[in-house]
Design a protein around this motif. Structure first.
Motif, short mmCIF file in Angstrom:
data_model
loop_
_atom_site.label_atom_id
_atom_site.label_comp_id
_atom_site.label_asym_id
_atom_site.label_seq_id
_atom_site.Cartn_x
_atom_site.Cartn_y
_atom_site.Cartn_z
N GLY A 204 6.33 6.08 0.44
CA GLY A 204 6.88 4.74 0.63
C GLY A 204 5.80 3.69 0.52
N PHE A 205 6.15 2.46 0.85
CA PHE A 205 5.21 1.35 0.75
C PHE A 205 5.10 0.62 2.08
CE2 PHE A 205 6.54 1.96 -3.62
CZ PHE A 205 5.33 1.89 -4.31
N ILE A 206 3.87 0.24 2.43
CA ILE A 206 3.62 -0.61 3.59
C ILE A 206 3.45 -2.03 3.08
CG2 ILE A 206 1.99 -1.19 5.41
CD1 ILE A 206 1.35 1.77 5.64
N ARG A 207 4.20 -2.96 3.70
CA ARG A 207 4.14 -4.38 3.32
C ARG A 207 4.11 -5.24 4.58
NH1 ARG A 207 8.08 -2.27 -0.27
NH2 ARG A 207 7.41 -2.39 -2.43
N TYR B 284 0.86 -1.17 0.00
CA TYR B 284 0.00 0.00 0.00
C TYR B 284 0.90 1.23 0.00
CZ TYR B 284 -3.45 3.40 1.52
OH TYR B 284 -4.27 4.50 1.60
N LYS B 285 0.75 2.09 -0.98
CA LYS B 285 1.61 3.28 -1.09
C LYS B 285 1.05 4.39 -0.21
CE LYS B 285 3.98 6.31 -4.19
NZ LYS B 285 4.91 6.23 -5.26
N ILE B 286 1.95 4.95 0.63
CA ILE B 286 1.58 6.06 1.50
C ILE B 286 2.83 6.86 1.87
CG2 ILE B 286 1.72 4.64 3.57
CD1 ILE B 286 -0.58 6.32 4.73
N LEU B 287 2.73 8.17 1.89
CA LEU B 287 3.81 9.08 2.27
C LEU B 287 5.11 8.82 1.51
CD1 LEU B 287 3.24 9.06 6.13
CD2 LEU B 287 2.50 10.81 4.50
N TRP C 73 6.75 0.01 6.86
CA TRP C 73 6.69 1.11 5.91
C TRP C 73 8.13 1.39 5.52
CZ3 TRP C 73 8.98 5.98 6.14
CH2 TRP C 73 8.63 6.85 5.11
N GLN C 74 8.39 1.38 4.21
CA GLN C 74 9.76 1.63 3.73
C GLN C 74 9.75 2.70 2.67
OE1 GLN C 74 12.52 -1.61 3.29
NE2 GLN C 74 13.27 -0.79 1.36
N TYR C 75 10.69 3.63 2.83
CA TYR C 75 10.91 4.68 1.83
C TYR C 75 12.25 4.42 1.17
CZ TYR C 75 12.05 9.15 -0.25
OH TYR C 75 12.40 10.12 -1.13
N ASP C 76 12.24 4.31 -0.16
CA ASP C 76 13.46 4.11 -0.95
C ASP C 76 13.79 5.40 -1.67
OD1 ASP C 76 14.09 1.18 -0.69
OD2 ASP C 76 12.02 1.03 -1.41
N HIS C 77 14.98 5.95 -1.42
CA HIS C 77 15.43 7.15 -2.11
C HIS C 77 16.12 6.75 -3.41
CE1 HIS C 77 17.80 10.84 -2.85
NE2 HIS C 77 16.76 11.42 -2.29
N THR C 78 16.12 7.62 -4.39
CA THR C 78 16.74 7.31 -5.68
C THR C 78 18.24 7.10 -5.57
OG1 THR C 78 16.90 9.68 -6.16
CG2 THR C 78 14.97 8.50 -7.03
N SER C 79 18.86 7.60 -4.51
CA SER C 79 20.31 7.42 -4.30
C SER C 79 20.68 6.00 -3.89
CB SER C 79 20.80 8.39 -3.22
OG SER C 79 20.26 8.03 -1.97
N GLY C 80 19.68 5.19 -3.53
CA GLY C 80 19.93 3.84 -3.04
C GLY C 80 19.73 3.70 -1.54
N LEU C 81 19.70 4.83 -0.83
CA LEU C 81 19.44 4.79 0.61
C LEU C 81 17.98 4.45 0.86
CD1 LEU C 81 21.38 7.97 1.76
CD2 LEU C 81 22.04 5.59 2.12
N PHE C 82 17.71 3.74 1.96
CA PHE C 82 16.32 3.47 2.33
C PHE C 82 16.18 3.53 3.84
CE2 PHE C 82 18.22 -0.76 2.25
CZ PHE C 82 17.73 -1.36 3.41
N PHE C 83 14.94 3.77 4.26
CA PHE C 83 14.59 3.84 5.67
C PHE C 83 13.31 3.05 5.87
CE2 PHE C 83 11.94 5.83 8.95
CZ PHE C 83 12.76 5.65 10.05
N SER C 84 13.25 2.27 6.94
CA SER C 84 12.08 1.44 7.20
C SER C 84 11.75 1.48 8.68
CB SER C 84 12.38 0.00 6.77
OG SER C 84 11.34 -0.87 7.14
#
Length: 184
Positions: A74-77, A69-72, A99-110
């Protein structure tokens, strides 16, 4: 019991590794988004729970599933995983949502939220074991990492389990370590 859990983890890892070349035929990508493997410092002190009683390291395995589910941005899985203590201390199985946000630089936060069950002590019986107060606990994970190519990632992973003062005692437990992720 601990030896059986470790054997089950090794078997699971073998199945995942051997299926790598067959993912198109097996259609793993239809339901499995990513698998993460890690080594965590068990019952890390001076974090959320505040102190340490147990020792050793944990082997961690987690599956993150494809429904999303896409929100803010990022995606909730949904996620399902577990950590096995190598020292014979508290091990846990957990499930929840990430909930995970993937940045175009390759960094991600969950960040996530869910529940866990464990095999540790409920009340203080030994000075080297945490008193967790309840067999079912809340599970809160946080992960920061870098995607290495389209399929692989490396990350720093933290998780906290406690009963949120719904039971007494509530010593809580934190784990901190590194993980490797493989995306299908």
């Amino acid at each position: 019991m601990r030896a059986q859990i470790i054997k089950a983890w090794i078997f699971s890892l073998g199945c995942i590794a051997s299926s790598h070349g067959y993912t198109n035929e097996w259609k793993a990508a239809a339901w499995l988004h990513e698998v993460k493997l890690g080594v965590l410092h068990h019952d890390t002190g001076a974090l959320w729970s505040g102190f340490r009683r147990e020792s050793g390291a944990d082997f961690n395995l987690e599956a993150i599933f494809s429904p999303q589910y896409k929100i803010l941005g990022g995606f909730i899985r949904p996620a399902l995983g577990g950590s096995v203590s190598t020292a014979g201390d508290t091990s846990k199985l957990y499930s929840g949502v990430r909930w995970q946000y993937d940045h175009t630089s390759g960094l991600f936060f969950s960040v996530g939220f869910g529940g866990a069950v464990h095999n540790g002590d409920l009340h203080l019986q030994h000075n080297d074991r945490k008193a967790l107060g309840s067999r079912v606990l809340f599970h809160i994970p946080i992960e920061i990492g870098y995607r290495v190519g389209a399929r692989s990632s490396l990350s720093v992973y933290f998780d906290h389990v406690s009963n949120a003062n719904f039971a007494d005692p509530n010593e809580g437990m934190d784990s901190l370590g590194g993980r490797y992720g493989y995306r299908f």
